[in-house]
Design an enzyme around this catalytic site. Structure first.
Site: not given
Length: 321
Positions: A165, A198, A202
């Site tokens: 992650s 993005y 995550k």
């Protein structure tokens, strides 16, 4: 300041734990962190390493480079096709791994995408980063769980299922959590800010790991997640100019960043369901949202929605938990 200090003054430990007799899968391993992690696994004596890549030609070139630097038996490394932009590719890879591999000790889910343009994934109807980094990442994880559980029981081991992650999970307010259906809002261009997509992908990874890890208690499988820090890699090739500037001044060398992947692969039960930062278990580094009551509610909601999506792709797959 914590980010800058970590990037400039903290160096994850150099991996020394041996992987003799172990079988390791690394996704997205033809370049960047995945490639360097593969090099470490080979150097440390892994018996079989599967490089799961989208581009087989690039994968074979990466294998040749790793063989050249480690002088290992070329037969130790196998290059297999895995395209996280395709449901059928994920299913085919999982079927192959489950039938052809005698055991799996580490499944390192490193592959992912980043970008600043809204691109729709036609199969899922979701934005590309959500489809790849979240939906198919966990589709692969759940499809592989029966084999991981079998390996745990048959060989008396604790297989690691690791999700790569990022600390950017804290770089979003995640306003979509207030929507009636989170994933519906994430596929609506008018309801998203691409600079946050993005980080949101995550964040969703983190929330899902924290939600499903307790369901794996007692199976022998250790599910953890890690933040490799800002590293030189090709992940941001479609990213912003600002990110490239940050990388120039602050990014870790790719090999140094890859050490965090090995740290998660060797971490014990204390890492189950946990977040690793700089190669150490450190849930304290999670974002305030994740650690809050709102975060717990969001995790339950995200998992409920994601499980429904996964069931439409592969009926019964959530039962693998």
């Amino acid at each position: 300041m914590g980010f800058i200090y970590s990037q400039l003054f903290v160096t994850p430990h150099y991996p020394v734990k041996m992987y003799s007799g172990q079988t390791v899968i690394v996704t997205g391993s033809n370049t960047g962190l995945g490639k360097e992690a593969t090099r470490h696994f080979v150097r440390l004596g892994a018996a079989r390493v599967i490089m799961a890549v989208r581009n087989l030609k690039a994968g074979e070139a990466a294998k040749a480079d790793i063989v050249g630097t480690t002088h290992c038996d070329p037969n130790i490394i196998e290059v297999w096709s895995l395209d996280l932009s395709s449901n059928s590719s994920v299913k085919a890879f999982s079927q192959r791994a489950s039938t052809e591999l005698e055991r799996i000790d580490v499944l390192m889910e490193n592959a992912g995408v980043a970008g600043d343009k809204f691109i729709l994934d036609e199969e899922t109807g979701q934005e590309r980063m959500i489809a790849v980094n979240v939906i198919r990442t966990f589709l692969l994880a759940l499809l592989m769980l029966p084999k991981l559980k079998e390996s745990a029981k048959k060989f008396n081991i604790k297989p690691r299922l690791t999700i790569v992650s990022s600390e950017v999970h804290g770089f979003t307010k995640f306003e979509q959590q207030k929507e009636q259906v989170i994933f519906d809002s994430l596929k609506t261009p008018e309801k998203v800010n691409m600079s946050e997509m993005y980080p949101i992908s995550k964040l969703l990874e983190v929330l899902v790991v924290r939600e499903i890890a307790p369901k794996l208690d007692g199976t022998g499988v250790i599910l953890n997640m890690l933040n490799p820090g800002l590293c030189h890699s090709e992940l941001s090739r479609d990213g912003s100019f600002v990110l490239e500037v940050l990388k120039f001044f602050l990014a870790r060398k790719t090999e140094v960043g890859s050490r965090t992947l090995l740290a998660a692969a060797e971490a014990g039960p204390e890492s189950h369901g946990k977040y690793m930062h700089d190669g150490l278990v450190d849930d304290g580094s999670l974002s305030a949202l994740v650690k809050s009551e709102d975060g717990k509610k969001a995790a339950a909601k995200v998992w409920k929605e994601l499980s429904e999506i996964l069931e439409t792709i592969e009926p019964g797959v959530t039962g693998n938990l």
